[in-house]
Design a protein around this motif. Sequence first.
Motif, PDB file in Angstrom:
ATOM      1  N   HIS A   1      16.891   1.666  -7.971  1.00 35.23           N
ATOM      2  CA  HIS A   1      15.294   2.612  -8.902  1.00 35.23           C
ATOM      3  C   HIS A   1      14.946   1.448  -9.705  1.00 35.23           C
ATOM      4  CE1 HIS A   1      14.312   5.102 -12.035  1.00 35.23           C
ATOM      5  NE2 HIS A   1      14.737   5.659 -11.496  1.00 35.23           N
TER       6      HIS A   1
ATOM      7  N   PHE B   1      10.752   8.436 -16.510  1.00 36.20           N
ATOM      8  CA  PHE B   1      10.490   8.614 -15.049  1.00 36.20           C
ATOM      9  C   PHE B   1       8.367   8.237 -15.612  1.00 36.20           C
ATOM     10  CE2 PHE B   1      13.868   9.919 -13.186  1.00 36.20           C
ATOM     11  CZ  PHE B   1      14.386   9.352 -12.642  1.00 36.20           C
TER      12      PHE B   1
ATOM     13  N   TRP C   1       6.590   7.361  -7.099  1.00 39.59           N
ATOM     14  CA  TRP C   1       5.626   6.367  -8.266  1.00 39.59           C
ATOM     15  C   TRP C   1       4.688   5.937  -7.639  1.00 39.59           C
ATOM     16  CZ3 TRP C   1       9.344   5.844 -11.944  1.00 39.59           C
ATOM     17  CH2 TRP C   1      10.390   5.575 -11.873  1.00 39.59           C
TER      18      TRP C   1
ATOM     19  N   VAL D   1       9.448  13.199 -16.483  1.00 41.04           N
ATOM     20  CA  VAL D   1       8.909  12.262 -15.959  1.00 41.04           C
ATOM     21  C   VAL D   1       6.958  12.573 -16.600  1.00 41.04           C
ATOM     22  CG1 VAL D   1       7.686  13.394 -14.090  1.00 41.04           C
ATOM     23  CG2 VAL D   1      10.117  13.308 -13.945  1.00 41.04           C
TER      24      VAL D   1
END
Length: 628
Positions: free
Chosen positions: A10, A177, A207, A58
């Motif tokens: 991660h 995130f 990403w 996120v």
Amino acid sequence: MTEATHDDRHPMTGNRTDAGVDTGIERHEYDVVVIGAGGAGLRAAIAAHDAGARVAIVCKSLLGKAHTVMAEGGIAAAMGNLYADDNWRVHFRDTMRGGKMLNNWRMAQLHAQEAPERVLELEEWGALFDRTADGLISQRDFGGHRYARLAHVGDRTGLEMIRTLQQRAVDLDIDVFMEFTVTELFRDPSTGSGGTGGRISGAFGYWRETGRFVVFESPTVVLATGGIGKSYQVTSNSWEYTGDGHALAMRAGASLINMEFVQFHPTGMVWPPSVKGLLVTESVRGDGGVLKNAEGERFMFDYIPEFFKKETADTIEEAEGWYTDKKNHRRPPELLPRDEVARAINSEIKAGRGSPHGGVYLDIASRRSPDFIRRRLPSMYHQFKELADVDITQEPMEVGPTCHYVMGGVEVDADTEQSIVEGLYAAGEVAGGMHGSNRLGGNSLSDLLVFGRRAGHNAAYHSMRTKQRPTVSAEQVKAASAAALHPFEVEGGENPYTIQTDLQDVMQRLVGIIRTEAELRDSLAEIERLKERAKRLSVEGHRQYNPGWHLALDLANMLVVSECIAKAALERQESRGGHTRDDYPTPDDGWGALNLVLTLPSDSDSVDLKHQPLPVMPDDLKTLFEES
């Protein structure tokens, strides 16, 4: 296309993922996934966590860089710290009148009732508000509010709010995130009954740094993605505002309402070109700034609408720079609702009385001392000094209307913030209904807090009540991956930057502050051509560090949202709030009782539109509008 090799850890936590199990795609499982880390997203995540859910936030950029920081003036809440007569009923009435009565009355009621508690909650978590002489939270005047009710921190209120909420989320150890884009929401067609069938089962994205795909499995998603401003040439909005949440919701089967209502903030910077549209907070006018045309005339007295003239006393004290309402409260005309001020500025510019760079003048230097300005408006002082070489303590600012906020958004239940799709919630600017046809300044920040909290709590409760969690199929993940990678498969196609530039030109020129039937029809034809061109988008290079690819994916959202705005604007044959039709210049009672609902059928890429009656306000609330 060649892929760079990658590690299976991660990027933030360093934990091993299951990339080797599912062709390199990272997977996570949560009870609630919040998309967006502005005020609404952070408040939703905190509420969901407090309710016992496992939560992920996120966000498209770095934590703390949300567009909420641009909301500088204050948080509207009827705390009564300066005027004891202020209460939620007056705030409710102001909000409904500001929205030209097209608001969802229940949302406006909940907002007015709960905003004070949400402000005090921020204070308990460490927010440092300005104070009155008695030590209470200070409150300032803003347009459309009868009383001074905006709790503020100089002209940096949004920044303080984000700082406080962010610290709270970090203290709670909520997973974040960052620099991550969501491209699709998943639904399990075998479950639920929302929308066109099936409830939310998760989200898919990547990403931005590495281009690597991630699947979130979750029975609930909260959209808190903000607005649509990057579809326009001149906007106060940051680069993230490409209508992602609006489009994600539509593609998942949810509906949008009243997307024709786009607020053009009256005062954005007009010079130099590199910062054109950058917000000039309403606090400048709230603290005494006045608007003047190129002839030095304070023109706003010529634009007080009949509705507000009925609210005034027999005399308008122009010499003193105020009009006086029936309760003997003196108000400057610069603090009329934003739609009124924006149209007035637009009219002065069109009449040839604008400033050299196409705006008007906002003058506080002649009315307040330099020390007062630097103390009350430190951000504005530095913004103009550094970006425009203008000392606002000595000379006026050049300002003009800038695309700032969309009142329309995802149709949600007023109490729970759930959309018509089971498990999909929305809060903040991405949600529709609360502000009607025009948002009052300061109501945005309290909106984020009130409905962010409600969305987070209800999403958590829904998740915990779910006995059988919906699932994400391999076929769904494969299709989402293929759709995201499609621009790499096209050779010699269209450049995404060219299409975005053309879309911004269409929206600014044909779907701007003043609209006509002919121009709106032209805009829809242009948007259809842009949609065809977008099918041939071509992106070069790799997935790593590729802004062209990011924009190519954002464009799909911008195009569908722009179509919604133009189609609804063509349909609504009246002028109301943030929607002004030159060919239908007045409000119409018939249209004032209707929401315009927009959906995206699963078998079509063209938006459908239908009429829907406005929710009926109960009689006890109607009586509030009979009072002076």
